[in-house]
Design an enzyme around this catalytic site. Structure first.
Site, mmCIF file in Angstrom:
data_model
loop_
_atom_site.group_PDB
_atom_site.id
_atom_site.type_symbol
_atom_site.label_atom_id
_atom_site.label_comp_id
_atom_site.label_asym_id
_atom_site.label_seq_id
_atom_site.Cartn_x
_atom_site.Cartn_y
_atom_site.Cartn_z
ATOM 1 C CB THR A 13 -34.180 12.016 -57.751
ATOM 2 O OG1 THR A 13 -35.327 13.170 -58.193
ATOM 3 C CG2 THR A 13 -34.230 10.986 -58.526
ATOM 4 C CD GLU A 129 -16.427 7.565 -59.131
ATOM 5 O OE1 GLU A 129 -15.406 7.259 -58.724
ATOM 6 O OE2 GLU A 129 -16.578 8.151 -60.464
ATOM 7 N N GLY A 134 -22.682 9.968 -63.381
ATOM 8 C CA GLY A 134 -23.548 9.084 -62.727
ATOM 9 C C GLY A 134 -22.892 7.613 -62.136
ATOM 10 C CB ILE A 136 -19.334 6.207 -65.678
ATOM 11 C CG1 ILE A 136 -20.354 6.097 -66.779
ATOM 12 C CG2 ILE A 136 -17.979 6.054 -66.271
ATOM 13 C CD1 ILE A 136 -20.375 6.943 -67.958
ATOM 14 N N GLY A 187 -39.176 12.416 -67.698
ATOM 15 C CA GLY A 187 -38.438 12.573 -66.514
ATOM 16 C C GLY A 187 -36.773 12.713 -66.645
ATOM 17 C CE LYS A 205 -22.897 15.920 -64.951
ATOM 18 N NZ LYS A 205 -23.946 15.250 -65.776
HETATM 19 N N1 HSE Z 1 -28.741 16.456 -65.715
HETATM 20 C C1 HSE Z 1 -27.677 15.603 -65.702
HETATM 21 C C2 HSE Z 1 -27.521 14.889 -67.134
HETATM 22 C C3 HSE Z 1 -27.551 14.403 -64.616
HETATM 23 O O1 HSE Z 1 -28.710 15.061 -67.743
HETATM 24 O O2 HSE Z 1 -26.678 14.162 -67.481
HETATM 25 C C4 HSE Z 1 -26.971 15.074 -63.361
HETATM 26 O O3 HSE Z 1 -25.484 15.547 -63.518
#
Ligand code: HSE
Length: 432
Positions: A13, A129, A134, A136, A187, A205
């Site tokens: 993706t 980053e 994402g 941000i 999705g 994270k």
């Molecule tokens: N699967 C993660 C989320 C996104 O749902 O935030 C990628 O880190």
């Protein structure tokens, strides 16, 4: 116009999204930066994904080595995710003098030293980053914009899937399973959603943010982690009755006893800005001694937002390559934690709690629970039993004042063993 050559490894993706952004926005990027980005090679184990790249001038391969060993390529973009083979690919790319851009939080949070040592030895950069939040720009913000601050707290919603599920449960009044199904149909959730639901994705994270904010070299395993699968729609309703929402929060907090690192469902005042973060969005608060409190909000996942972030990383490295060959810029010293600073133990946490007991509705049950809480120095702030079903199971909800986690665990274990308790007690921490 200077050209910088890119090798893309992983055409899922995000990988395909990055290819499309460079194709579609390449001219805009050139106008803004004076640099032409050129994808020279793509790699994926899926033949179909390779065939869909409709450009005869691009090398298409299923072997990462073809890209890592290609002397024309300046920047490798690793977007396959997971630890192996991504770790080997990244290390070999760095050893071959390639700069690396990755979004791989699982890889970074567990292999920080090895990767950044290889980058420093080979005088190349690793940009990451898109590994947190994402689109941000929290990584660049912590590394550059807030570099003068003593960071006190970094906390927020770092996972879109779980935030979508909790929002769906709250707005539609549906169960966890029903909300997960909707997330999968849209999705948003993976077919195997465990990494997100269990809190592990948020923990990876948070480990990265803790490293940047506090200089601690930690992995996702060092973060105390609870997921959201035990949250019922009744908990969301109960919380709302008391003016709270429930969010999966990732929290890194510098406190007297050390550094708190935790990911868990949390009751937050409905008026708190994070309560307004709905669906798959993410948001991060940073508190520092100079900046005060700062909030970053945006799309935490998805092809376009994440690809934009990856391309931003590519451009940053491309500018360094073009301006000075990429060799003279100093790398960041991420790990600077003062001697003696430790990760605090979850048992030492002092925090208020939401407790939902499933009890037999008969005299003395509440007295039994409150006496165990009192024995463990836990003070009750509020009690609610809405239903009356003599001799049957009913929910009783208690909010407590701040209590020590270690004491709470002892009390709940004792309470759960009582005959009048018919299911495991739901325990959710409250952030004030
Ligand atoms: N699967 C993660 C989320 C996104 O749902 O935030 C990628 O880190």
């Amino acid at each position: 116009m200077k050209s910088v050559n890119i090798g893309l490894i992983g055409l899922g993706t995000i990988g395909r999204g990055v290819y499309d952004v460079i194709e579609n926005s390449g001219e805009l990027i050139s106008k803004r930066t004076g640099i032409s980005l050129s994808v020279k090679a793509v790699c994926d184990s899926d033949k179909k994904a390779l065939e869909e790249i409709d450009n005869k001038n691009i090398l298409k391969t299923s072997l990462a080595e073809d890209i890592i060993n290609n002397s024309d390529i300046d920047i490798i973009v690793e977007l396959i995710g997971g630890i192996e083979p991504a770790r080997g690919i990244v290390l070999n790319a760095l050893k071959n003098g390639k700069h690396v851009v990755t979004a791989n939080k699982a890889l970074l949070s567990g292999n920080w030293n090895e990767i950044f040592k290889a980058a420093a030895e080979n005088e190349v950069f690793v940009n990451f980053e898109a590994s947190v939040g994402g689109a941000i720009p929290i990584i660049r913000t912590l590394c550059m914009s807030f570099v003068a601050d003593n960071i006190q707290t970094v906390y927020g919603i770092l996972n879109g899937t779980t935030n979508f599920i909790l929002t769906e449960m709250s707005e539609k009044g549906c169960s966890f399973d029903a909300a997960l199904k909707v997330a999968q149909e849209k999705g948003i959730a993976e077919s195997d959603p465990d990494l997100d639901i269990s809190g592990a994705d948020s923990a990876h994270k948070l480990a990265i943010l803790a490293l940047l904010g506090f200089g601690v070299n930690v992995s996702g395993k060092d973060v105390y982690t609870e997921g959201i699968s035990l949250i019922g729609s009744e908990d969301i309703c109960n919380a709302a009755d008391w003016g709270y929402s429930i969010k999966l929060l990732a929290i890194a907090k510098d406190v007297a006893g050390g550094l708190e690192l935790r990911v868990h469902p949390t009751l937050m005042k409905s008026s708190h800005l994070l309560s307004g973060v709905k669906g798959a969005d993410n948001a991060v608060f940073v508190k520092g001694d100079l900046i005060g409190e700062s909030l970053l909000f945006g799309k935490g996942a998805g092809r376009k937002p994440t690809s934009s972030s990856v391309v931003g990383d590519i451009v940053e490295i491309a500018r360094r390559i073009v301006s000075d060959g990429g060799k003279n810029s100093l790398p960041y010293n991420f790990c600077y934690m003062p001697e003696g600073k430790k990760i605090s133990c979850i048992e030492d946490l002092m925090i208020p709690y939401y407790l939902r007991f499933s009890v037999i509705d008969k005299p003395g049950v509440l007295a039994g629970i409150s006496s165990i809480l009192a024995d463990n120095e836990i003070s009750i702030a509020n009690v609610s039993q809405k239903e009356r079903k003599e001799g049957e199971t009913v929910p009783v909800v208690i909010l407590t004042h701040k209590a020590k986690e270690g004491n709470m665990r002892k009390a709940i274990e004792k309470i759960n063993n009582r005959d009048s308790i018919t299911a495991k007690t739901v325990v959710i921490r409250i952030e004030e």
